[in-house]
Design a protein around this motif. Structure first.
Motif, PDB file in Angstrom:
ATOM      1  N   THR A 132       0.838  -1.203   0.000  1.00 15.98           N
ATOM      2  CA  THR A 132       0.000   0.000   0.000  1.00 15.98           C
ATOM      3  C   THR A 132       0.872   1.252   0.000  1.00 15.98           C
ATOM      4  O   THR A 132       0.615   2.198  -0.750  1.00 15.98           O
ATOM      5  CB  THR A 132      -0.953  -0.005   1.212  1.00 15.98           C
ATOM      6  N   ALA A 133       1.920   1.258   0.812  1.00 15.13           N
ATOM      7  CA  ALA A 133       2.827   2.415   0.862  1.00 15.13           C
ATOM      8  C   ALA A 133       3.510   2.626  -0.487  1.00 15.13           C
ATOM      9  O   ALA A 133       3.615   3.764  -0.965  1.00 15.13           O
ATOM     10  CB  ALA A 133       3.866   2.228   1.967  1.00 15.13           C
ATOM     11  N   LEU A 134       3.962   1.542  -1.121  1.00 13.66           N
ATOM     12  CA  LEU A 134       4.605   1.645  -2.431  1.00 13.66           C
ATOM     13  C   LEU A 134       3.627   2.203  -3.467  1.00 13.66           C
ATOM     14  O   LEU A 134       3.975   3.094  -4.243  1.00 13.66           O
ATOM     15  CB  LEU A 134       5.134   0.283  -2.882  1.00 13.66           C
ATOM     16  N   LYS A 135       2.408   1.677  -3.471  1.00  9.46           N
ATOM     17  CA  LYS A 135       1.406   2.142  -4.434  1.00  9.46           C
ATOM     18  C   LYS A 135       1.054   3.610  -4.182  1.00  9.46           C
ATOM     19  O   LYS A 135       0.957   4.398  -5.126  1.00  9.46           O
ATOM     20  CB  LYS A 135       0.151   1.279  -4.362  1.00  9.46           C
ATOM     21  N   ASN A 136       0.844   3.966  -2.919  1.00  8.03           N
ATOM     22  CA  ASN A 136       0.468   5.346  -2.588  1.00  8.03           C
ATOM     23  C   ASN A 136       1.555   6.338  -2.958  1.00  8.03           C
ATOM     24  O   ASN A 136       1.270   7.482  -3.298  1.00  8.03           O
ATOM     25  CB  ASN A 136       0.132   5.486  -1.104  1.00  8.03           C
ATOM     26  N   ASP A 137       2.812   5.898  -2.883  1.00  6.30           N
ATOM     27  CA  ASP A 137       3.931   6.784  -3.186  1.00  6.30           C
ATOM     28  C   ASP A 137       4.392   6.666  -4.637  1.00  6.30           C
ATOM     29  O   ASP A 137       5.243   7.423  -5.077  1.00  6.30           O
ATOM     30  CB  ASP A 137       5.096   6.502  -2.227  1.00  6.30           C
ATOM     31  N   GLY A 138       3.841   5.688  -5.372  1.00  9.79           N
ATOM     32  CA  GLY A 138       4.218   5.503  -6.763  1.00  9.79           C
ATOM     33  C   GLY A 138       5.654   5.058  -6.937  1.00  9.79           C
ATOM     34  O   GLY A 138       6.322   5.428  -7.888  1.00  9.79           O
ATOM     35  N   GLU A 139       6.145   4.234  -6.004  1.00 10.63           N
ATOM     36  CA  GLU A 139       7.547   3.803  -6.019  1.00 10.63           C
ATOM     37  C   GLU A 139       7.654   2.297  -6.171  1.00 10.63           C
ATOM     38  O   GLU A 139       6.878   1.546  -5.597  1.00 10.63           O
ATOM     39  CB  GLU A 139       8.256   4.223  -4.727  1.00 10.63           C
ATOM     40  N   ARG A 140       8.671   1.863  -6.944  1.00  5.12           N
ATOM     41  CA  ARG A 140       8.943   0.432  -7.115  1.00  5.12           C
ATOM     42  C   ARG A 140       9.864  -0.110  -6.025  1.00  5.12           C
ATOM     43  O   ARG A 140       9.974  -1.316  -5.829  1.00  5.12           O
ATOM     44  CB  ARG A 140       9.585   0.187  -8.480  1.00  5.12           C
ATOM     45  N   HIS A 141      10.583   0.799  -5.372  1.00  7.98           N
ATOM     46  CA  HIS A 141      11.507   0.421  -4.306  1.00  7.98           C
ATOM     47  C   HIS A 141      11.233   1.292  -3.092  1.00  7.98           C
ATOM     48  O   HIS A 141      10.801   2.433  -3.236  1.00  7.98           O
ATOM     49  CB  HIS A 141      12.964   0.629  -4.729  1.00  7.98           C
ATOM     50  N   CYS A 142      11.525   0.743  -1.951  1.00  8.10           N
ATOM     51  CA  CYS A 142      11.332   1.503  -0.725  1.00  8.10           C
ATOM     52  C   CYS A 142      12.506   1.234   0.211  1.00  8.10           C
ATOM     53  O   CYS A 142      12.746   0.093   0.600  1.00  8.10           O
ATOM     54  CB  CYS A 142      10.025   1.074  -0.071  1.00  8.10           C
ATOM     55  N   LEU A 143      13.224   2.283   0.531  1.00  8.40           N
ATOM     56  CA  LEU A 143      14.321   2.156   1.478  1.00  8.40           C
ATOM     57  C   LEU A 143      13.759   2.033   2.885  1.00  8.40           C
ATOM     58  O   LEU A 143      12.686   2.551   3.183  1.00  8.40           O
ATOM     59  CB  LEU A 143      15.226   3.386   1.417  1.00  8.40           C
ATOM     60  N   VAL A 144      14.516   1.356   3.723  1.00  8.76           N
ATOM     61  CA  VAL A 144      14.157   1.244   5.133  1.00  8.76           C
ATOM     62  C   VAL A 144      15.359   1.709   5.934  1.00  8.76           C
ATOM     63  O   VAL A 144      16.476   1.248   5.715  1.00  8.76           O
ATOM     64  CB  VAL A 144      13.794  -0.209   5.508  1.00  8.76           C
ATOM     65  N   MET A 145      15.104   2.655   6.834  1.00  7.53           N
ATOM     66  CA  MET A 145      16.207   3.169   7.644  1.00  7.53           C
ATOM     67  C   MET A 145      16.050   2.754   9.093  1.00  7.53           C
ATOM     68  O   MET A 145      14.946   2.560   9.591  1.00  7.53           O
ATOM     69  CB  MET A 145      16.294   4.683   7.531  1.00  7.53           C
ATOM     70  N   ASP A 146      17.188   2.610   9.704  1.00  8.66           N
ATOM     71  CA  ASP A 146      17.261   2.383  11.146  1.00  8.66           C
ATOM     72  C   ASP A 146      17.611   3.741  11.729  1.00  8.66           C
ATOM     73  O   ASP A 146      18.772   4.143  11.752  1.00  8.66           O
ATOM     74  CB  ASP A 146      18.340   1.337  11.436  1.00  8.66           C
ATOM     75  N   ARG A 147      16.582   4.479  12.142  1.00 11.07           N
ATOM     76  CA  ARG A 147      16.804   5.852  12.606  1.00 11.07           C
ATOM     77  C   ARG A 147      17.659   5.898  13.864  1.00 11.07           C
ATOM     78  O   ARG A 147      18.447   6.817  14.050  1.00 11.07           O
ATOM     79  CB  ARG A 147      15.468   6.554  12.853  1.00 11.07           C
ATOM     80  N   GLU A 148      17.550   4.882  14.692  1.00 11.53           N
ATOM     81  CA  GLU A 148      18.316   4.832  15.936  1.00 11.53           C
ATOM     82  C   GLU A 148      19.818   4.765  15.666  1.00 11.53           C
ATOM     83  O   GLU A 148      20.618   5.384  16.359  1.00 11.53           O
ATOM     84  CB  GLU A 148      17.860   3.610  16.747  1.00 11.53           C
ATOM     85  N   ASN A 149      20.214   4.021  14.625  1.00  9.73           N
ATOM     86  CA  ASN A 149      21.629   3.849  14.307  1.00  9.73           C
ATOM     87  C   ASN A 149      22.083   4.662  13.100  1.00  9.73           C
ATOM     88  O   ASN A 149      23.214   4.511  12.640  1.00  9.73           O
ATOM     89  CB  ASN A 149      21.932   2.363  14.077  1.00  9.73           C
ATOM     90  N   HIS A 150      21.178   5.477  12.539  1.00 16.03           N
ATOM     91  CA  HIS A 150      21.501   6.366  11.419  1.00 16.03           C
ATOM     92  C   HIS A 150      22.067   5.612  10.212  1.00 16.03           C
ATOM     93  O   HIS A 150      23.098   5.981   9.661  1.00 16.03           O
ATOM     94  CB  HIS A 150      22.475   7.473  11.856  1.00 16.03           C
ATOM     95  N   LYS A 151      21.345   4.541   9.817  1.00 11.70           N
ATOM     96  CA  LYS A 151      21.782   3.723   8.689  1.00 11.70           C
ATOM     97  C   LYS A 151      20.604   3.357   7.819  1.00 11.70           C
ATOM     98  O   LYS A 151      19.476   3.232   8.300  1.00 11.70           O
ATOM     99  CB  LYS A 151      22.421   2.412   9.175  1.00 11.70           C
TER     100      LYS A 151
END
Length: 185
Positions: A132-151
């Protein structure tokens, strides 16, 4: 030193394959589909590499996205198959660059222009939520970040999800004024 022996393979008929989980559904945990960079190396290119070489490399590897690093191996963006299409290369040539001089940094998407999901959120989500997030954003790829470790922790790919679910996932790229404007130039 141990001596290793070779054995004939005439009686071997099968190849080893990774175990496929056929029980996956759109309600399965998102992490079942996640490419985690703690266990899989990200596909990278350097910002100074020739776009023509990277385009050929991506076609040979059958990948549509690579992570871009600088000379210090710091993440600075991504380059996708859509970033290095012929029209964009010709546009750079019209700006005065030679085809062979165009580098990844000239056409990549800088990290300041990227968005990502949070690792903590996806660890509690289903793959349906990611689709749903990919479709709503019109993206084929989605990055995932670990905000706690800044990666950047990993990535979701609509084509990987589609293949594993045996389901057509139609991602319609969002049309923005800036994309329409630059396409007409």
């Amino acid at each position: 030193m141990k001596t290793l022996d070779f054995y004939p393979t005439t009686d071997i008929d099968e190849l080893a394959w990774p175990e496929e989980n056929y029980d996956l559904t759109i309600d399965s945990p998102a992490l079942s589909f996640f490419t985690d960079f703690q266990s899989n190396k990200p596909l990278i290119v350097e910002s100074t590499w020739s776009v023509l070489n990277v385009k050929e490399l991506m076609q040979k590897e059958h990948v549509r996205l690579k992570f871009v690093i600088d000379e210090n191996k710091h993440f600075i963006g991504v380059v996708s198959a859509d970033d290095i299409i012929e029209r964009k290369i010709v546009q750079k040539v019209s700006e005065g660059l030679e085809r062979s001089e165009i580098v990844v940094a000239d056409l990549m998407t800088a990290k300041k222009n990227l968005k990502a999901l949070d690792w903590q959120d996806i660890s509690k989500a289903s793959i349906s939520d990611v689709i749903t997030a990919l479709k709503n954003d019109g993206e084929r790829h989605c990055l995932v970040m670990d905000r706690e470790n800044h990666k950047i922790r990993g990535i979701f790919s609509a084509s990987d999800i589609s293949r594993r679910l045996r389901l057509n996932i139609d991602i319609q790229e969002k049309t923005s004024f800036s994309k329409v404007f630059t396409a007409t130039l």
